[in-house]
Write an enzyme that holds these catalytic residues in place. Structure first.
Site, short mmCIF file in Angstrom:
data_model
loop_
_atom_site.label_atom_id
_atom_site.label_comp_id
_atom_site.label_asym_id
_atom_site.label_seq_id
_atom_site.Cartn_x
_atom_site.Cartn_y
_atom_site.Cartn_z
N LYS A 116 0.83 -1.21 0.00
CA LYS A 116 0.00 0.00 0.00
C LYS A 116 0.86 1.25 0.00
O LYS A 116 0.47 2.26 -0.57
CB LYS A 116 -0.97 0.00 1.19
CG LYS A 116 -2.15 -0.93 0.98
CD LYS A 116 -3.36 -0.48 1.78
CE LYS A 116 -4.55 -1.38 1.48
NZ LYS A 116 -5.68 -1.13 2.37
N LYS A 199 -3.05 -11.56 -6.75
CA LYS A 199 -4.39 -11.84 -6.23
C LYS A 199 -5.40 -10.90 -6.88
O LYS A 199 -5.04 -9.77 -7.28
CB LYS A 199 -4.42 -11.70 -4.70
CG LYS A 199 -4.46 -10.29 -4.20
CD LYS A 199 -4.94 -10.19 -2.74
CE LYS A 199 -5.05 -8.72 -2.37
NZ LYS A 199 -5.48 -8.40 -1.05
N LYS A 202 -9.61 -5.32 -5.56
CA LYS A 202 -10.48 -4.20 -5.94
C LYS A 202 -9.70 -3.12 -6.66
O LYS A 202 -10.21 -2.39 -7.47
CB LYS A 202 -11.02 -3.51 -4.67
CG LYS A 202 -12.01 -4.24 -3.89
CD LYS A 202 -12.31 -3.43 -2.61
CE LYS A 202 -13.01 -4.28 -1.59
NZ LYS A 202 -13.11 -3.67 -0.26
#
Ligand code: TYM
Length: 340
Positions: A116, A199, A202
Site C-alpha cells: 500500500k 491476487k 479491488k
C-alpha cells in the site's frame, strides 16, 4: 448448541468500494456457512478504510452498501452480530493499547503495508503503518477463537497471535489466542484474471482483471472469456506454469463446491473456452441471487440502520466486558461506562 457453548468467530471487510469475487470466495461464502456452528461477529471495518483518503459522502454509501452485501450473501442478523466498527469505540481504544505491545520491526515486515505504501506514495500515514494493531484489536476484543480470512491476511493474523501472547505473558491471560481459518484450496487466493500471478484485488486498474460481486452476468461472461491463460492448450493443474488455468479451475471448484479431482475429470480433453464459459456460468449461478437480494435490501436504508445499530449495541456490550479486563490488567482505574 447455545451461544455460550459455541466458539466465537470474528471477521470483517473494508468498505472501500464493491467487493470482488475474491472477497466472496475467500471470505464471505465461508462466513455464511459458519453461522450455525459458531457464535459469529461480522464487522464493516470503516476505521481501516480511513488509511486511504475517503470522500465522506462516498464512504457513507460504501458502508451501507457493504452491510447490504453482507446480508444479501446470507449473513443473518438473527444468528450473527453484524455491525460497523466505528460505532464501537473500544476498537480504536484497544488498538492504541496494543500498539504499545507491537514492535516497529514487526509492522515494517507486513507485506500489505509495503504494497500500500507503494500504491499511495503521497499518503503513507501512520494509520497505514499501525493498521495491523487495529486489526488485532478487532479480533481480540471478542474472545475470538477463529478468524476466517483469505490467504492475504495470514501475516496480520500471525501478528495478532503474537501480540495476544505477549500481553497475556506480561500480565495475566486476558486474551484468547485466535486461530486463522484459511481455506487450503485455491479459493483462499483468487487470482487476477489478467495477471494470474497476482491476487484479484479491488484496486486493479483493468476492469477485466476483477469480477465484482455486482457485475452484470453478461459482463462476467465477457471477463472470463478474456481471462489470460497460456499457449499449452492442455487443462492441467499447474499453478506455476499455467496460473491462469489453475485460477479458473479453482474458481469453478469454489463456485460449484467441487473438488479439483472432479474438475480435472470434467475438463480434461477440453479446450480453454469451455473452462472459461463454465466458470463464468458457475459464478453467475451464485452471484445472480445475491444481486437480487442486494437490490431489495439496499433499498431500505432505515431497516439496514436498525440492523446495524442492534449489532453495534450487542458488540459494544461484549467489547466493554473485555476492556474492563484489559484496563484492570494494565493497572488503570475501572471503566466508568455502565455495564448491563
Ligand atoms: P479486505 O477488505 O481486503 O478483504 C476482505 C476479505 O476478503 C479476502 N480476500 C480474498 N480472498 C481470496 N482471494 C482474494 N483475491 C481476496 N481478496 C480479498 C481477505 O483475505 C479478507 O478475508 N484487513 C482486512 C479486514 C479486517 C479484518 C479484521 C479481517 C480488519 N479487521 C479482523 C478479519 C479480522 C482486509 O483488509 O480485508
Amino acid at each position: 448448541m447455545s451461544a455460550a457453548n459455541k466458539q466465537t468467530v470474528f471477521s470483517g471487510a473494508q468498505p472501500t468500494g464493491q467487493l470482488t469475487l475474491g472477497n466472496y470466495l475467500g471470505a464471505l461464502k465461508n462466513w455464511v456457512a459458519m453461522q450455525d456452528e459458531y457464535d459469529c461477529i461480522f464487522c464493516v471495518v470503516d476505521l481501516h478504510a480511513l488509511t486511504v483518503r475517503q470522500d465522506p459522502k462516498a464512504l457513507t454509501e460504501q458502508i451501507y452498501d457493504l452491510a447490504a452485501v453482507y446480508l444479501a450473501c446470507g449473513l443473518d442478523p438473527d444468528k450473527s452480530t453484524i455491525f460497523v466498527q466505528s460505532q464501537v469505540p473500544a476498537h480504536a481504544e484497544l488498538a492504541w493499547i496494543l500498539s504499545t505491545f507491537t514492535q516497529m520491526g514487526e509492522l515494517e515486515r507486513m507485506t500489505q503495508f509495503k504494497d500500500k505504501s507503494l500504491r499511495h506514495r503521497n499518503n503513507i500515514n501512520a494509520g497505514l503503518f499501525t493498521y495491523p494493531t487495529l486489526m488485532a484489536a478487532d479480533i481480540l476484543l471478542y474472545n475470538t477463537h477463529k478468524v476466517p480470512v483469505g490467504a492475504d491476511q495470514k501475516q496480520h493474523l500471525e501478528l495478532t497471535r503474537d501480540v495476544a501472547v505477549r500481553f497475556n505473558g506480561a500480565f495475566k491471560p486476558v486474551f484468547e489466542v485466535p486461530d486463522p481459518l484459511i481455506a487450503t484450496t485455491g479459493s483462499a487466493r483468487v487470482k487476477d484474471l489478467q495477471e494470474p500471478n497476482k491476487k484479484m484485488s479491488k484496486s486493479a486498474e483493468s476492469d477485466l482483471a476483477k469480477v465484482m460481486l455486482l457485475d452484470e452476468p453478461k459482463a462476467i461472461i465477457k471477463k472470463f472469456k478474456k481471462a489470460v491463460t497460456d499457449s499449452k492448450g492442455v487443462i492441467e493443474y499447474d499453478e506455476e506454469n499455467q496460473p491462469g488455468v489453475a485460477n479458473l479451475l479453482n474458481i469453478w471448484c469454489a463456485a460449484t463446491n467441487n473438488t479439483l479431482h472432479t474438475a480435472l475429470d470434467h475438463f480434461s480433453h477440453n479446450m480453454y473456452g469451455k473452462l472459461k464459459v463454465e466458470s463464468a456460468e458457475a459464478v453467475n449461478a451464485i452471484l445472480t441471487p445475491v444481486q437480487e437480494r442486494y437490490k431489495e435490501i439496499s433499498s431500505d436504508r432505515g431497516e439496514l440502520q436498525r440492523i446495524l445499530s442492534q449489532g453495534a449495541i450487542a458488540a459494544e456490550q461484549r467489547a466493554e466486558e473485555m476492556m474492563v479486563k484489559v484496563v484492570d490488567a494494565l493497572g488503570m482505574p475501572p471503566r466508568l461506562r455502565k455495564q448491563k
